[in-house]
Motif scaffolding. Structure first.
Motif, mmCIF file in Angstrom:
data_model
loop_
_atom_site.group_PDB
_atom_site.id
_atom_site.type_symbol
_atom_site.label_atom_id
_atom_site.label_comp_id
_atom_site.label_asym_id
_atom_site.label_seq_id
_atom_site.Cartn_x
_atom_site.Cartn_y
_atom_site.Cartn_z
ATOM 1 N N GLY A 13 -6.955 -0.467 21.377
ATOM 2 C CA GLY A 13 -7.382 0.709 22.152
ATOM 3 C C GLY A 13 -8.481 1.447 21.433
ATOM 4 O O GLY A 13 -8.540 2.677 21.448
ATOM 5 N N GLY A 14 -9.377 0.696 20.785
ATOM 6 C CA GLY A 14 -10.462 1.321 20.017
ATOM 7 C C GLY A 14 -11.600 1.765 20.910
ATOM 8 O O GLY A 14 -11.485 1.842 22.145
ATOM 9 N N ALA A 15 -12.730 2.032 20.269
ATOM 10 C CA ALA A 15 -13.886 2.595 20.975
ATOM 11 C C ALA A 15 -14.319 1.732 22.154
ATOM 12 O O ALA A 15 -14.554 2.241 23.254
ATOM 13 N N LEU A 36 -2.942 -2.359 31.020
ATOM 14 C CA LEU A 36 -2.158 -1.964 29.837
ATOM 15 C C LEU A 36 -3.054 -2.007 28.604
ATOM 16 O O LEU A 36 -3.746 -3.006 28.364
ATOM 17 N N VAL A 37 -3.047 -0.937 27.832
ATOM 18 C CA VAL A 37 -3.795 -0.912 26.574
ATOM 19 C C VAL A 37 -2.780 -0.932 25.433
ATOM 20 O O VAL A 37 -1.910 -0.062 25.347
ATOM 21 N N LEU A 38 -2.882 -1.957 24.587
ATOM 22 C CA LEU A 38 -1.964 -2.076 23.446
ATOM 23 C C LEU A 38 -2.723 -1.747 22.172
ATOM 24 O O LEU A 38 -3.682 -2.441 21.807
ATOM 25 N N GLU A 39 -2.321 -0.692 21.522
ATOM 26 C CA GLU A 39 -3.035 -0.229 20.330
ATOM 27 C C GLU A 39 -2.035 -0.100 19.175
ATOM 28 O O GLU A 39 -1.003 0.541 19.322
ATOM 29 N N THR A 113 -1.737 2.305 31.361
ATOM 30 C CA THR A 113 -0.608 2.510 30.444
ATOM 31 C C THR A 113 -1.111 2.259 29.027
ATOM 32 O O THR A 113 -1.710 1.218 28.756
ATOM 33 N N LEU A 114 -0.892 3.247 28.174
ATOM 34 C CA LEU A 114 -1.296 3.101 26.771
ATOM 35 C C LEU A 114 -0.033 3.043 25.928
ATOM 36 O O LEU A 114 0.769 3.979 25.945
ATOM 37 N N LEU A 115 0.165 1.928 25.224
ATOM 38 C CA LEU A 115 1.360 1.809 24.382
ATOM 39 C C LEU A 115 0.948 1.585 22.931
ATOM 40 O O LEU A 115 0.015 0.814 22.660
ATOM 41 N N GLN A 116 1.649 2.257 22.030
ATOM 42 C CA GLN A 116 1.386 2.025 20.612
ATOM 43 C C GLN A 116 2.251 0.869 20.141
ATOM 44 O O GLN A 116 3.418 1.041 19.766
ATOM 45 N N GLN A 117 1.697 -0.330 20.234
ATOM 46 C CA GLN A 117 2.423 -1.533 19.812
ATOM 47 C C GLN A 117 1.436 -2.499 19.176
ATOM 48 O O GLN A 117 0.334 -2.684 19.696
#
Ligand code: FAD
Length: 374
Positions: A13-15, A36-39, A113-117
């Motif tokens: 989920g960077g720049a 889905l964004v996995l960051e 959806t942004l998930l910190q994974q």
């Protein structure tokens, strides 16, 4: 039950992912796409992004903290500065950028959806991607990656430390940013200082090296301390620090990606190998990509092969003969206008303009390194 199939998964989920989403939201049918964004990290970028643009109204105008109409270059006793009109040199704070996306962008679109994974693996079988994280498994039709997964180590880094400082009296010209100051004597290191004055008393000053590995923090700090002392005196306080390392490598074209996997940002070679700049290139690439993402082979920012060649030459000279590279930079800035240099670094120059720039530089090192590269 939680959804685990998406139209698009963004790995990282960077720049680059955020810039692409920013343009994608303007496309018809965007709200129908489940994304889905996995960051891996709790993302607030500790970066200060600078870029130059001719646009009066940049897509991220609302995030530009400061802009400069003049740029300066220094090497030893040599100094030059001039207006860069019609360009302006702009600065965005990474923290402002991420805060904007976290607070005013992601929450607005229910299809995001942004998930910190952290992603552990990705696999493509039967037209479907399976993405495995430390916690879960997801599938998607298209994988968009800026996570630089499985990237080889790079032979050269642009590594730096920066201090945000404040003097107790006016010392800077806030209208002029210092692009490069090769202030250190000697020929064995490609090292320069970079100074962005936010006001006449406040600035970011960075000490940057090009080499295979980053150094002990004490080295940059000592250099910055001595530089400030010599140029502006010691009446300053430090209110923030940043550090970073940008991988510099000659990359394949972004358009080489397969239709199901779309690399963006650093993974797609958006970091200019000789300078480390990527922000504006990612903006231009994302604008094209967003408008054509529905196609099997989306459009990407094109770069002519000759610019890859120039970058390779310059990197080779910097790596093998740093002292000579510094004198090439000095001749470049003393004999060509800032505007033409910026156009060249943007890869928007014509062959005739490039010939004019190169004709004013010593030809021997370039010839030697063409042989080395060959
Ligand atoms: C300190 C610094 C300063 C820079 N300054 C400038 C500048 O002034 N101007 C300019 O034009 N360019 C600059 N750049 C270059 C470039 O703009 C940035 O590197 C930019 O962040 C690249 O965007 P990206 O999306 O490719 O990578 P990133 O922004 O680094 O995003 C990649 C993301 O992937 C995530 N990730 C990695 N692995 C996984 C995993 N396994 N699972 C899930 N997520 C993962 C990371 O946490 C990260 O958030 C700078 C770079 C750095 C490092």
């Amino acid at each position: 039950m939680k959804q685990n199939h998406y139209d698009i998964i963004m790995a990282g989920g960077g720049a680059a992912s955020r810039i692409l989403l920013y343009f994608l939201r303007l496309q018809p049918g965007f709200d129908q796409l489940q994304i889905l964004v996995l960051e891996a990290e709790n993302h607030i970028a500790e970066k200060t992004w600078c870029f130059w643009t001719q646009q009066q109204q940049h897509p991220f105008e609302h995030l530009i903290r400061k802009q400069w109409n003049e740029l300066e270059f220094k090497a030893g006793d040599y100094t030059t500065y001039e207006s860069i009109n019609p360009y302006r040199y702009c600065c965005i704070h990474g923290a402002d950028f991420d805060r904007y996306f976290n607070v005013a962008f992601f929450p607005v679109y229910p299809n995001l959806t942004l998930l910190q994974q952290k992603i552990l693996s990705t696999e493509h079988t039967n037209h479907l991607w399976t993405v495995v994280t430390e916690q879960q498994q997801f599938t998607c039709n298209r994988l968009v990656s800026n996570a630089a997964l499985n990237q080889p180590a790079t032979p050269m880094l642009q590594h730096f430390h920066g201090w945000f400082i404040e003097y107790n009296h006016d010392v800077f010209d806030e209208n002029r940013a210092l692009l490069m100051d090769f202030a250190l004597p000697g020929n064995d290191q490609f090292c320069f200082f970079y100074l962005l004055p936010f006001s006449n008393t406040k600035a970011l000053v960075e000490c940057t090296y090009y080499s295979a590995k980053a150094y002990d923090p004490a080295i940059y700090q000592q250099q910055i301390q001595q530089y400030l002392l010599k140029r502006f005196g010691n009446h300053f306080s430090i209110y923030h620090k940043e550090q970073g390392a940008i991988p510099l490598q000659l990359h394949k074209d972004a358009s080489d990606a397969t239709p199901a996997l779309i690399n963006i940002g650093q993974s797609a070679g958006m970091i200019k190998p000789s300078t480390g700049y990527a922000f504006q290139r990612m903006v231009e690439d994302s604008r094209l990509l967003a408008a054509s993402l529905h196609k099997e082979q989306p459009l990407r920012r094109k770069r002519h092969r000759r610019f890859r060649f120039y970058d390779g030459l310059l990197l080779s000279i910097i790596q093998e003969e740093p002292g000579r590279a510094i004198s090439i930079f000095q001749q470049l800035f003393s004999k060509s206008s800032m505007k033409s240099i910026l156009t060249f670094l943007d890869e928007n120059s014509t062959i005739a303009e490039e010939a004019k720039i190169f004709s004013k530089l010593p030809w021997w090192p370039f010839l030697k390194h063409i042989k080395l590269l060959g």
